[in-house]
Design a protein around this motif. Structure first.
Motif, PDB file in Angstrom:
ATOM      1  N   ALA A 147      87.617 -67.116  43.010  1.00 41.75           N
ATOM      2  CA  ALA A 147      87.570 -66.210  44.158  1.00 41.75           C
ATOM      3  C   ALA A 147      86.282 -65.401  44.065  1.00 41.75           C
ATOM      4  O   ALA A 147      85.889 -64.978  42.980  1.00 41.75           O
ATOM      5  N   LEU A 158      87.259 -68.699  48.531  1.00 42.40           N
ATOM      6  CA  LEU A 158      88.431 -69.009  47.704  1.00 42.40           C
ATOM      7  C   LEU A 158      88.454 -70.512  47.415  1.00 42.40           C
ATOM      8  O   LEU A 158      88.277 -71.336  48.322  1.00 42.40           O
ATOM      9  N   SER A 198      92.809 -65.492  51.985  1.00 43.93           N
ATOM     10  CA  SER A 198      91.388 -65.173  52.173  1.00 43.93           C
ATOM     11  C   SER A 198      91.205 -64.039  53.167  1.00 43.93           C
ATOM     12  O   SER A 198      90.386 -63.137  52.961  1.00 43.93           O
TER      13      SER A 198
END
Length: 612
Positions: free
Chosen positions: A95, A150, A60
């Motif tokens: 995502a 995420l 991330s």
């Protein structure tokens, strides 16, 4: 004998006590095994979740640092590419990148059934069942730009408990622990070995993640360099535009003085000549600024690079002097490229002059050509398209460049020369021209070993033959009074200068300050043959729009554009639109005379519309 019997009885009693105590030992062993198994399970579960959380948080953070530039410049396409790149990890299900107000900016989902939250806010990593959700803020300095979201899968608990089958086996065999102690020990050793291998696997996974982070950091550094060069290009392009208008007036006025010989005396003539030289040098600098900014209008033609290099041989020998040996290594069967021949010659000349300055005691300059192919790995690293290219390499035996100089060599105004010895625009002009021609430039240098600059130009795949440049006309062509020219220019000084040149050449001339006035003049004077207009005009109509409307009213009208730098109205992707005639500012008396005559003689009476 009595002593031996007592000893045997004592051993029997002890054996009986051991046998009586054995169930308790077995029970305690079973309990200890159960407790140890539970502890190991809990520890491994915690370790697994922590490692998984750290992995997803690292991914991330990498995505957050990568998309910061895309959020800053509102580039959704680039953000989508970065997000979509996470598809290589099969455990990442969703995502997304959210803007500063929490609105969705770019997203990727492995399944169409997964619904993304409409808005998002920063929160701690949240494991829910077999899912793990991580959010990471995107910042530029201290300023928030957005949030990265995420969602990844966690191995099902049933799959993870398979790792502990050996513990279940040990518990099952606890009742036989004393009978099968050796077997239990081997099983326990096997379990420890598995745990050790799992630890090694985690270490390997961390090493791979660290390598990925380093690769991302390298890519981010390259992206920051591209952004810096782009910003500097926009700034220098704007400066060059304003300078060209000023230089047009200065050079034009000095030319008038020279032609009319209103100033007498050798001192005055030398002063005017020095002023002209200074203005021409300033014009050259602005052209280099435009080249670096990729705002110069290119007129690409199919070129045989070997012929071009061979044709420059005399010029290079004359420019570099006798102390420099020039060698050319030209590959056979070289592909053609589609580029502006004049600008390519200027680029090679700039590289040759830089090489000469690096060889103050003389040396050898080598120009090589070759066909080459840039693969996807190299193309991805250097932000270009993979494929076939023509390579032009210019090498010298000079002092070379240290690393800190090499990293800034293509930046405008950067120079290692003394004050007044160089503008720092030579290499930046080469860089801008090659990039504008959809190519690539790379410098290889070592202190004390010399420098090689490689220029890559895309192979021209069309079947047409290479086009030679037309020869310049001899002398200045005179105009004809029956050829009426309308000059449209918002700068009064530049307009007066252009009108004066055309009148002096013998043309009949009308003038207008903007598009509306030009259309009125066209309606009032249907005999206008040529529209000579600046591209950037006030009043709502630019030069291209004016020309389109003028040709709608007068289909046979000829059009010649002028501009201080390349406008999108007539230049797209760095190249002139087909059929466009252009003369860039600052232009000289001779250049305008030749260009106007070429437009009249080349297209008047042909009755073919320009492919605008």
């Amino acid at each position: 004998m009595i002593q031996e019997r007592r000893t045997e009885e004592l051993h029997g009693v002890l054996g009986m006590e051991r046998r009586n105590f054995m169930p308790f030992v077995a029970a305690a062993g079973v309990l200890l095994l159960l407790l140890a198994g539970a502890v190991i399970v809990l520890y491994n579960e915690q370790t697994y979740r922590e490692a998984k959380t750290q992995q997803v948080e690292a991914q991330s953070r990498i995505l957050a640092s990568t998309v910061s530039a895309a959020l800053a410049f509102d580039d959704r396409k680039a953000a989508h590419e970065y997000v979509k790149a996470l598809a290589v990890d099969p455990q990442i299900q969703t995502a997304a990148v959210y803007g500063p107000q929490g609105q969705l900016f770019a997203s990727y989902s492995r399944s169409a059934d997964v619904a993304l939250p409409a808005k998002i806010s920063e929160a701690a990593p949240t494991p829910t069942g077999e899912q793990l959700v991580v959010t990471t803020p995107v910042r530029q300095g201290m300023a928030p730009l957005g949030t990265v979201y995420l969602q990844t899968t966690i191995d099902p608990i049933s799959r993870r408990f398979e790792r502990y089958a050996v513990l279940a086996l040990l518990v099952t065999m606890a009742s036989l622990i004393f009978v099968m102690l050796g077997v239990a020990q081997r099983q326990l050793a096997a379990a420890n070995e598995r745990l050790r291998r799992q630890g090694h696997d985690l270490v390997d996974a961390n090493e791979k993640l660290r390598a990925q982070i380093e690769q991302r950091e390298t890519a981010e550094a390259a992206l920051r360099q591209v952004q810096k060069m782009e910003a500097m290009g926009q700034l220098t392009g704007g400066i060059a535009h304003d300078f060209n208008n000023l230089l047009q007036v200065i050079i034009g006025s000095l030319e008038v003085l020279q032609r009319r010989q209103q100033v007498v005396g050798d001192d005055a003539k030398r002063t005017i000549a020095a002023a002209v030289r200074g203005a021409e040098r300033a014009a050259t600098l602005t052209q280099r600024l435009l080249a670096f900014a990729r705002r110069q209008p290119l007129n690409p033609k199919p070129i045989d690079v070997n012929k071009l290099v061979t044709g420059m041989s005399e010029l290079l020998h004359r420019t570099l002097g006798e102390s420099i040996t020039i060698e050319t290594v030209l590959a056979g069967g070289i592909w053609r490229v589609n580029a502006d021949a004049n600008q390519l010659e200027n680029a090679l000349l700039n590289l040759a002059v830089n090489a000469r300055d690096a060889m103050d005691k003389g040396g050898k300059l080598t120009i090589e050509t070759a066909n080459t192919h840039l693969d996807e790995a190299y193309a991805h690293t250097n932000e270009i398209d993979p494929g076939q290219y023509v390579l032009i390499a210019v090498s010298d035996t000079g002092a070379g460049m240290p690393g800190d100089v090499l990293s800034k060599a293509f930046e405008p105004f950067f120079t290692t020369k003394d004050v007044g010895k160089g503008s720092g625009l030579g290499l930046s002009q080469v860089y801008g021209f090659i990039k504008q021609s959809e190519g690539h430039a790379k410098i290889y240098s070592e202190p004390g070993e010399g420098t090689t600059i490689k220029l890559y130009l895309p192979r021209f795949m069309a079947s047409s033959e290479a086009t030679d440049l037309p020869l310049e006309a001899c002398g200045l062509p005179a105009g004809q009074s029956d050829r009426l020219v309308l000059v449209v220019e918002d700068d009064a000084d530049v307009r007066a200068h252009a009108v004066g040149i055309l009148n002096e050449l013998g043309y009949s001339v009308l003038e207008a300050a903007d598009g509306a006035a030009a259309l009125q003049a066209l309606d009032a004077h249907p005999g206008i043959k040529l529209l000579f207009t600046d591209v950037g005009l006030p009043g709502g109509l630019n030069g291209r729009q004016l020309a389109d409307e003028a040709r709608r009213r007068c289909p046979n009208l000829l059009v010649l554009y002028t501009t201080g730098y390349a406008r999108n109205a007539i230049v797209h992707q760095g190249r002139l639109d087909p059929g466009v005639d252009l003369i860039t500012k600052p232009f000289t008396f001779a250049a305008l005379a030749t260009k106007v005559n070429a437009v009249f003689d080349g297209r008047e009476g042909s009755h073919r519309a320009s492919a605008l």
